[in-house]
Design a protein around this motif. Structure first.
Motif, PDB file in Angstrom:
ATOM      1  N   ARG A   1      29.029  31.236  35.568  1.00 15.40           N
ATOM      2  CA  ARG A   1      28.290  30.517  34.536  1.00 15.40           C
ATOM      3  C   ARG A   1      27.547  29.304  35.632  1.00 15.40           C
ATOM      4  O   ARG A   1      26.347  29.396  34.672  1.00 15.40           O
ATOM      5  CB  ARG A   1      30.571  29.544  34.254  1.00 15.40           C
ATOM      6  N   ASN A   2      28.000  29.389  36.715  1.00 18.64           N
ATOM      7  CA  ASN A   2      26.805  29.104  37.374  1.00 18.64           C
ATOM      8  C   ASN A   2      25.900  29.562  37.623  1.00 18.64           C
ATOM      9  O   ASN A   2      24.385  29.158  37.896  1.00 18.64           O
ATOM     10  CB  ASN A   2      27.445  28.039  38.959  1.00 18.64           C
TER      11      ASN A   2
ATOM     12  N   LEU B   1      28.293  25.830  27.821  1.00 18.33           N
ATOM     13  CA  LEU B   1      27.101  26.318  28.213  1.00 18.33           C
ATOM     14  C   LEU B   1      25.882  27.121  27.393  1.00 18.33           C
ATOM     15  O   LEU B   1      25.140  26.841  27.695  1.00 18.33           O
ATOM     16  CB  LEU B   1      27.757  27.231  29.256  1.00 18.33           C
TER      17      LEU B   1
ATOM     18  N   ASN C   1      32.970  32.469  40.532  1.00 19.78           N
ATOM     19  CA  ASN C   1      31.028  31.597  39.750  1.00 19.78           C
ATOM     20  C   ASN C   1      29.851  32.143  38.888  1.00 19.78           C
ATOM     21  O   ASN C   1      28.761  31.498  39.219  1.00 19.78           O
ATOM     22  CB  ASN C   1      30.321  31.385  41.741  1.00 19.78           C
TER      23      ASN C   1
ATOM     24  N   TRP D   1      23.598  29.934  34.734  1.00 19.62           N
ATOM     25  CA  TRP D   1      22.766  28.252  34.864  1.00 19.62           C
ATOM     26  C   TRP D   1      21.224  28.773  35.445  1.00 19.62           C
ATOM     27  O   TRP D   1      20.342  28.615  35.270  1.00 19.62           O
ATOM     28  CB  TRP D   1      23.549  28.020  34.889  1.00 19.62           C
ATOM     29  N   GLU D   2      21.396  29.057  37.262  1.00 16.63           N
ATOM     30  CA  GLU D   2      20.499  29.186  37.749  1.00 16.63           C
ATOM     31  C   GLU D   2      19.813  29.979  37.567  1.00 16.63           C
ATOM     32  O   GLU D   2      18.260  30.007  37.746  1.00 16.63           O
ATOM     33  CB  GLU D   2      21.653  29.392  39.082  1.00 16.63           C
TER      34      GLU D   2
END
Length: 225
Positions: A61-62, A98, A59, A65-66
């Motif tokens: 990528r998420n 992204l 995970n 970003w977070e």
């Protein structure tokens, strides 16, 4: 406990208000800092990365970003370190969307330049046919940080730098009054001058760069231009 939650707790334990103030001042007070210096920050990251490796791999990528959207700058640096580590030779073609968001979120030179060199440079190494489409899009953007990225993305390319493309970007932006654009032009040319000093020298003498760009470009050239 997940990676980001545990990271937050670990960072709060070693935060220093005394260290935060000079760090914020250095960054022109554009960001809040916890006051964690590079070495202890990376020590915490390394330890928690090993503990949560499977979660991160699934995970990242998420997570990146977070992290980049959290308040304190130290989390943005973890997002940067994590992105360099996990994206390497592991890009999907749609990742450029992204990457653009990362460049344009909480933007300043300390994150943008690394995103440009490692993420955009790495992505276009993996997908070279996308180079002109991506760089034209970034170069034509109204976002100055994307413009800077279009100039700097080849910093890791060394002798494989597409000099024609670099010169085209320099020509396109050479009249900019923006400090970060002038500086980027000089930096990109200076970096490439290690591999093609005559080419850079000839280019600088034949075009009307801003004084800052020219000064930066010829810094390592042993010639009177």
């Amino acid at each position: 406990m997940d990676f980001i939650t545990e990271l937050d707790i670990a960072f709060q334990k070693i935060a220093s208000k005394e260290s935060a103030t000079p760090m914020e001042n250095y960054m022109k007070n554009k960001f809040s800092f916890l006051g964690i210096k590079t070495e202890p920050r990376r020590t915490v990251f390394k330890k928690l990365y090993e503990k949560h490796k499977s979660e991160i791999k699934a995970n990242f990528r998420n997570m990146i970003w977070e992290l980049l959207n959290k308040t304190e700058r130290e989390f943005h640096y973890v997002a940067l370190d994590l992105s360099i580590k996990e994206f390497k030779k592991n890009y999907l073609q749609e990742d450029i969307n992204l990457i653009e968001k990362l460049i344009t979120t909480n933007s300043w030179w300390d994150t943008v330049d690394a995103f440009a060199k490692y993420l955009v440079g790495g992505y276009l190494h993996q997908f070279p046919k996308e180079t002109y489409v991506v760089i034209e899009h970034f170069s034509n953007s109204k976002n100055m940080w994307l413009n800077r990225t279009a100039i700097l993305f080849q910093l890791s390319y060394k002798e494989k730098t597409n000099f024609d493309l670099l010169k085209a970007e320099c020509e396109k932006h050479k009249h900019s009054n923006e400090f970060f654009i002038q500086k980027a032009i000089g930096w990109a040319l200076r970096d490439y001058s290690r591999f093609n000093p005559d080419g850079v020298s000839n280019y600088v003498t034949s075009t009307n760069l801003k004084p800052l760009s020219k000064r930066e470009a010829i810094r390592n050239l042993h010639k009177n231009l």
